[in-house]
Design an enzyme around this catalytic site. Structure first.
Site, PDB file in Angstrom:
ATOM      1  CE  LYS A  72      -4.093  -2.110   2.056  1.00 25.49           C
ATOM      2  NZ  LYS A  72      -5.104  -2.061   3.131  1.00 25.49           N
ATOM      3  CG  ASP A 109      -7.873   0.171   3.404  1.00 28.60           C
ATOM      4  OD1 ASP A 109      -8.606  -0.678   2.873  1.00 28.60           O
ATOM      5  OD2 ASP A 109      -6.629   0.142   3.313  1.00 28.60           O
TER       6      ASP A 109
END
Length: 278
Positions: A72, A109
């Protein structure tokens, strides 16, 4: 396939390892529900090969990628256009390949976590004492939205407290934000909301957190998920947590946000969320 039918748009999730990922199944169901012509696969890519794999996927006509552990932050560095959420998190979990070679990075997220926590589990964040276990990319993805919800205080605990302290400096806000090592939690007040953002226990070992950090008043949320629960959820329940749930709902909700970014449609998540027990 009929020669007159357009080729499906291609999407994938990239991680290492990634064989366990349920994202291909989730996006296949979303595509069927919304009538979108697309495919979605899982690609296991080692960190050293990440940039080449992403650029190659886009060059071959791929439309978008989900990014999972451990890539990420590398995706954040690679993207040449960023959403506000990705910029604040300094982590990207959704890539879109746009005209002109633009690689846009988003982070769904945080919104996926908050939607699952507040709407699906009915938990309030405002004025709550929050403990986050871990200081990596998963924590970065959720910390901004948590702080925006005005909790009473947030404590970030990590095996190496220096990494947690870096987040305290970076995310400084009106909300009291502090850092400590896991072992120091025994001497801290119990939190109302405990979030596991580590991979602790995933290989079968006992999670390295003092049991005294949770109690009957604690709602424990594991960002990880599993078909048969997770080691952290089992540990939390064994040590008297008022309630403990895994992150299946977050996965589904963040996937729906990614799908909307790519296709302009937000799928219904209720059936999928209820498919795996908390």
């Amino acid at each position: 396939m009929d020669a007159t039918e357009p080729k499906p748009d291609r999407y994938a999730v990239i991680g290492h390892p990634v064989a366990h990922s349920r994202s291909p199944m989730i996006h296949a169901l979303f595509a069927r529900e919304t009538g979108e012509n697309m495919t979605y696969e899982a690609l296991d890519v080692e960190p050293a090969d990440f940039e080449v794999a992403v650029r190659g996927f886009g060059a071959a006509g791929g439309r978008g990628l989900n990014i999972t552990v451990p890539h990420k932050q590398a995706a954040f560095e690679l993207a040449n256009q960023l959403s506000d959420a990705a910029r604040r998190a300094r982590a990207v979990n959704t890539i879109s390949f746009l005209p002109g070679g633009t690689i846009r990075g988003d982070n769904t997220d945080g919104v996926g976590f908050m939607r699952d926590l507040t709407r699906n589990h009915g938990q309030e964040v405002a004025e709550k004492k929050i403990l986050i276990l871990g200081a990596g990319g998963a924590t970065r993805g959720i910390l901004g939205p948590i702080l925006e919800a005005a909790p009473a205080a947030v404590l970030i605990a990590n095996r190496t407290p220096e990494r947690a302290a870096e987040l305290v400096v970076e995310y400084m806000s009106d909300v009291p934000l502090s850092a400590c090592r896991f072992g120091d939690l025994e001497n801290k007040d119990r939190a109302d909301l405990v979030i596991n953002a580590t991979s602790a226990g995933i290989r079968g070992e006992s999670p390295p957190f003092p049991p005294g950090c949770i109690g009957a008043e604690s709602f424990c949320y594991d960002l990880a998920y599993g078909l048969n629960g997770t080691p952290f959820v089992d540990w939390a329940r064994e040590h008297g947590a008022g309630q403990a749930v895994q992150g299946w709902g977050m996965l589904v909700e963040q996937a729906a946000e990614s799908f909307q970014i790519w296709r302009g449609k937000r799928p219904d998540t209720q059936k999928l969320r209820s498919g795996v027990a908390a």
